[in-house]
Design a protein around this motif. Structure first.
Motif, short mmCIF file in Angstrom:
data_model
loop_
_atom_site.label_atom_id
_atom_site.label_comp_id
_atom_site.label_asym_id
_atom_site.label_seq_id
_atom_site.Cartn_x
_atom_site.Cartn_y
_atom_site.Cartn_z
N VAL A 186 0.84 -1.21 0.00
CA VAL A 186 0.00 0.00 0.00
C VAL A 186 0.87 1.25 0.00
O VAL A 186 0.73 2.13 -0.84
CB VAL A 186 -0.96 0.00 1.21
N PHE A 187 1.78 1.35 0.95
CA PHE A 187 2.75 2.44 1.02
C PHE A 187 2.07 3.80 0.84
O PHE A 187 2.40 4.57 -0.05
CB PHE A 187 3.83 2.24 -0.04
N ALA A 188 1.07 4.05 1.70
CA ALA A 188 0.29 5.28 1.52
C ALA A 188 -0.12 5.93 2.83
O ALA A 188 -1.20 6.50 2.93
CB ALA A 188 -0.95 4.99 0.68
N GLY A 189 0.71 5.81 3.83
CA GLY A 189 0.50 6.56 5.06
C GLY A 189 -0.80 6.28 5.78
O GLY A 189 -1.03 5.19 6.29
N ALA A 190 -1.68 7.28 5.79
CA ALA A 190 -2.91 7.22 6.58
C ALA A 190 -3.78 6.02 6.21
O ALA A 190 -4.38 5.39 7.09
CB ALA A 190 -3.71 8.50 6.40
N SER A 191 -3.86 5.69 4.94
CA SER A 191 -4.72 4.57 4.53
C SER A 191 -4.22 3.24 5.07
O SER A 191 -4.99 2.30 5.25
CB SER A 191 -4.82 4.52 3.00
N GLN A 192 -2.91 3.14 5.33
CA GLN A 192 -2.38 1.92 5.94
C GLN A 192 -2.94 1.74 7.35
O GLN A 192 -3.36 0.65 7.73
CB GLN A 192 -0.86 1.97 6.00
N PHE A 193 -2.92 2.82 8.12
CA PHE A 193 -3.42 2.75 9.50
C PHE A 193 -4.91 2.44 9.52
O PHE A 193 -5.39 1.65 10.33
CB PHE A 193 -3.14 4.07 10.23
N ILE A 194 -5.65 3.07 8.61
CA ILE A 194 -7.08 2.79 8.54
C ILE A 194 -7.33 1.36 8.09
O ILE A 194 -8.22 0.67 8.61
CB ILE A 194 -7.77 3.79 7.59
N ARG A 239 8.18 4.69 -14.86
CA ARG A 239 7.10 5.55 -14.40
C ARG A 239 6.17 4.81 -13.43
O ARG A 239 5.61 5.41 -12.51
CB ARG A 239 6.29 6.07 -15.59
N THR A 240 6.02 3.50 -13.64
CA THR A 240 5.21 2.70 -12.72
C THR A 240 5.81 2.72 -11.32
O THR A 240 5.10 2.90 -10.32
CB THR A 240 5.11 1.25 -13.22
N TRP A 241 7.13 2.54 -11.23
CA TRP A 241 7.80 2.60 -9.93
C TRP A 241 7.69 4.01 -9.33
O TRP A 241 7.40 4.16 -8.15
CB TRP A 241 9.27 2.20 -10.05
N ILE A 242 7.92 5.02 -10.16
CA ILE A 242 7.85 6.40 -9.67
C ILE A 242 6.47 6.70 -9.11
O ILE A 242 6.32 7.31 -8.05
CB ILE A 242 8.21 7.39 -10.80
N GLY A 243 5.43 6.26 -9.84
CA GLY A 243 4.07 6.49 -9.37
C GLY A 243 3.76 5.75 -8.09
O GLY A 243 3.12 6.29 -7.18
N PHE A 244 4.21 4.50 -7.99
CA PHE A 244 3.96 3.70 -6.79
C PHE A 244 4.62 4.31 -5.56
O PHE A 244 4.04 4.35 -4.47
CB PHE A 244 4.46 2.27 -7.00
N SER A 245 5.84 4.76 -5.71
CA SER A 245 6.61 5.25 -4.56
C SER A 245 6.48 6.76 -4.36
O SER A 245 7.20 7.34 -3.55
CB SER A 245 8.09 4.87 -4.71
N LEU A 246 5.57 7.40 -5.10
CA LEU A 246 5.36 8.84 -4.94
C LEU A 246 4.57 9.12 -3.67
O LEU A 246 3.50 8.57 -3.45
CB LEU A 246 4.60 9.39 -6.16
N THR A 247 5.11 9.97 -2.83
CA THR A 247 4.43 10.41 -1.61
C THR A 247 4.42 11.93 -1.57
O THR A 247 5.09 12.59 -2.37
CB THR A 247 5.14 9.88 -0.36
N GLU A 248 3.67 12.48 -0.61
CA GLU A 248 3.64 13.93 -0.47
C GLU A 248 5.04 14.48 -0.21
O GLU A 248 5.42 15.54 -0.71
CB GLU A 248 2.72 14.35 0.68
N GLU A 249 5.81 13.75 0.60
CA GLU A 249 7.15 14.21 0.95
C GLU A 249 8.08 14.20 -0.25
O GLU A 249 8.86 15.14 -0.46
CB GLU A 249 7.73 13.33 2.07
N VAL A 250 8.01 13.13 -1.06
CA VAL A 250 8.82 13.06 -2.28
C VAL A 250 8.46 14.18 -3.24
O VAL A 250 9.34 14.83 -3.82
CB VAL A 250 8.62 11.69 -2.96
N TYR A 251 7.17 14.43 -3.37
CA TYR A 251 6.72 15.50 -4.25
C TYR A 251 7.27 16.85 -3.79
O TYR A 251 7.80 17.63 -4.58
CB TYR A 251 5.19 15.55 -4.28
N ALA A 252 7.14 17.12 -2.48
CA ALA A 252 7.57 18.41 -1.95
C ALA A 252 9.08 18.60 -2.10
O ALA A 252 9.54 19.66 -2.52
CB ALA A 252 7.16 18.54 -0.49
#
Length: 247
Positions: free
Chosen positions: A50-58, A103-116
């Motif tokens: 999942v690697f998506a922060g809040a959604s993992q906890f939920i 691009r598939t890897w980049i999209g999968f591992s893209l997070t808010e922190e990486v973007y910023a």
């Protein structure tokens, strides 16, 4: 070849702050997952896939509560809609020569922190002249250096949390996540200095999220993002009009 190595090293350096924020948050995820009675493999795979922060906890909380899989998937999809806005912006910054597999890897591992971080340090991602750097796309070596370490840290920290779950008191968990919030604040604040447009976006998005949360719950985040985008677009149009640019 030397340029590619330099880009990769630059990405590694820029990833240090992200890794520092990810370690306690992912460690906490491992602790929480085990504390809810889930199996070690379930918790680890949620973090790895999942690697998506809040959604993992939920997701782990709903799994522990016995929620049906379609419900968990739907809620996770709704929560992760924020990445639609991020990816639309981020995709336009990539070098067009990057392959679809990459691009598939980049999209999968893209997070808010990486973007910023990538937006803040975009000039480091291309060894062009200073006058051209603002128009240069993000290159694959830089993004690999930026995105691989946080993902590896995510896996290692989650595994550590799972392993040490029985030794860490539950009341320490909230404190472990503060570093991630501090990282996000540190990434946002520099963007506000000297930019009235960015300040307007931040205030409108944060204010609308706070006001709408009692009515919309977590969905207020998505609405706040749309409001922030609208404010930013209007502000940009205003600036262009003042400069005499045809719209």
């Amino acid at each position: 070849m030397n340029d590619q190595k330099e880009l990769f090293r630059t990405g590694l350096k820029d990833s240090v702050a992200i890794v520092a924020g990810f370690i306690p948050a992912c460690f906490t995820f491992g602790l929480v997952g085990k504390g809810l009675g889930l199996g070690s493999l379930e918790v680890f795979l949620l973090s790895a896939l999942v690697f998506a922060g809040a959604s993992q906890f939920i997701g782990i909380k709903m799994l522990a509560a016995g929620a049906a899989a379609p419900v968990i998937l739907l809620l996770t999809l709704i929560i992760n809609l924020r990445y639609l806005f991020i990816s639309l912006s981020f995709g336009g910054q990539l070098n067009r020569n990057i392959s679809y597999l990459a691009r598939t890897w980049i999209g999968f591992s893209l997070t808010e922190e990486v973007y910023a971080v990538s937006m803040l340090t975009r000039e480091k991602a291309n060894p062009k002249s200073v006058n051209e750097k603002s128009n240069q796309p993000l290159e694959l070596p830089y993004l690999l250096g930026l995105q691989i370490p946080p993902y590896v840290a995510n896996l290692l920290a989650t595994a550590s949390g799972i392993t040490l779950a029985s030794y860490i008191p539950a009341f320490y968990l909230p404190a472990l996540n503060t570093s991630l919030y501090a990282l996000l604040i540190a990434l946002v604040v520099p963007q506000l200095k000297g930019s009235l447009r960015n300040m307007a976006i931040c205030i409108s998005a944060a204010g609308s999220s706070w006001l709408l949360h009692p009515l919309l719950g977590n969905s207020s985040i998505l609405v706040a993002m749309i409001i922030g985008m609208a404010v930013g677009s209007l502000f940009r149009v205003r600036v262009q009009a003042e400069k005499g640019v045809s719209l």
